[in-house]
Write an enzyme that holds these catalytic residues in place. Sequence first.
Site, short mmCIF file in Angstrom:
data_model
loop_
_atom_site.label_atom_id
_atom_site.label_comp_id
_atom_site.label_asym_id
_atom_site.label_seq_id
_atom_site.Cartn_x
_atom_site.Cartn_y
_atom_site.Cartn_z
CB ILE A 1 12.28 8.48 -1.53
CG1 ILE A 1 10.76 8.39 -1.70
CG2 ILE A 1 12.68 8.24 -0.08
CD1 ILE A 1 10.16 7.02 -1.46
NE ARG B 1 8.18 -2.65 -0.79
CZ ARG B 1 7.63 -1.48 -0.45
NH1 ARG B 1 8.19 -0.71 0.47
NH2 ARG B 1 6.51 -1.07 -1.01
CG ASP C 1 10.26 1.81 7.97
OD1 ASP C 1 9.77 1.70 9.11
OD2 ASP C 1 9.59 2.10 6.96
CB THR D 1 13.30 3.83 4.60
OG1 THR D 1 13.86 4.66 3.59
CG2 THR D 1 13.86 4.21 5.94
CD GLU E 1 8.54 -5.25 5.72
OE1 GLU E 1 7.37 -4.97 5.44
OE2 GLU E 1 9.49 -4.54 5.44
CG HIS F 1 7.06 -1.31 5.77
ND1 HIS F 1 7.21 -2.25 4.78
CD2 HIS F 1 6.96 -0.12 5.14
CE1 HIS F 1 7.17 -1.66 3.61
NE2 HIS F 1 7.01 -0.35 3.79
CG MET F 2 5.85 2.18 11.63
SD MET F 2 6.05 2.75 13.33
CE MET F 2 4.83 4.05 13.42
N GLY F 3 7.19 3.86 7.23
CA GLY F 3 7.60 5.00 6.40
C GLY F 3 6.49 5.97 6.04
CB THR F 4 3.55 5.75 4.03
OG1 THR F 4 3.14 4.42 4.32
CG2 THR F 4 4.48 5.76 2.84
O1 LIG Z 1 6.40 1.20 1.64
C1 LIG Z 1 5.60 2.03 1.32
C2 LIG Z 1 5.29 2.36 -0.05
O2 LIG Z 1 5.82 1.70 -0.94
O3 LIG Z 1 4.51 3.28 -0.27
#
Ligand SMILES: O=CC(=O)O
Length: 345
Positions: free
Chosen positions: A173, A253, A277, A251, A282, A300-303
Amino acid sequence: MGKPVVLRLGCIRFGQQKWEEFSKTVDLIVLDDSMTRAEFLKLLQDPHSKLENVQIITRTFLSVNQTGRFDKEIAEALPASVKAIVHTGAGYDQVDVEHFNKRGIQVANVPDIVTSATADNHVFLLLGALRNFSSGHRELINGNWEKKGAGCSVTFGHDPVGKTVGVLGMGGIGRAVVSRLQPFGFEKFIYHNRNRLSPELEAGCQYVSFDELLKQADIISINVPLSKATRHIIDETAISKMKDGVVIVNTSRGAVIDEQALIRGLQSGKIRTAGLDVFEFEPKVPQELIDMPQVLSLPHMGTYCVETWQKMEEFVVENAINMIEEGKVISLVPEQKNEAWIKEL
Ligand SMILES: O=CC(=O)O
């Protein structure tokens, strides 16, 4: 011989078709969403429950709301039949792998599929925080644009030109973030990992120590997984070593940052803006972070892309099928790869 028994924790959003086909070949158990951790533990320990012969458990990030973390207590309560835990996501910090290791249970995650969506989200937050778009967005939403006129009371942002981006965690990433940011004209990319990457993977980024990254970066881009070693890696001391007016983007944790130290840093202006994010507790987000116009935040919308999510859910099925057919998951988590019992499989 009966069909393999699979327990699915958490709901399926977009991969239904693959899950439906899969469910014809296995005995699929889906527990009620209202189940509590205490009820789950009781069910696991009941030798006559429907979980008695379960071999594979798949779980989603949000299923933690029912079962709690997959920790020592759960690892020890699992029936002897369980051979694999398949997590639907890249970050598997909700699973304490060491305890599953002790019981010879494989743990799998979904590594590469999430990379693009997470990196896109990171770049959005990084550019947005650099440009202070959260401040402008709030002015517009609150009606101040019309009231106060062009520019109103928004705080100006900054150009990428001349800025150093410090990438903490240059895994897949982190590298995808860098390649997306390169065309924007940043001055320099530096990174810190536990180990230096090969020149090919470094792609022109300079390897520096953790302290040097804190000292040199105008923008700190956080992409490390959460572990004992990275929990609160960004604390009061780390923040004090950063440049005045630094931008922080996270983005990965929330608990990688000491959230209270982050709030103090933002309040004092030491941290100019943040793109977040993820949060330490949370879905609870401190009111201070919600209220600060210099914080650009997402839940937490990363994916959260239909295509990515579908692929993630489908890959979990592929992992489970591989486990059933070959006795091995496809994407074993890295800390299990060198275990003697795994090598013997
Ligand atoms: O936070 C999202 C993941 O870990 O896939």
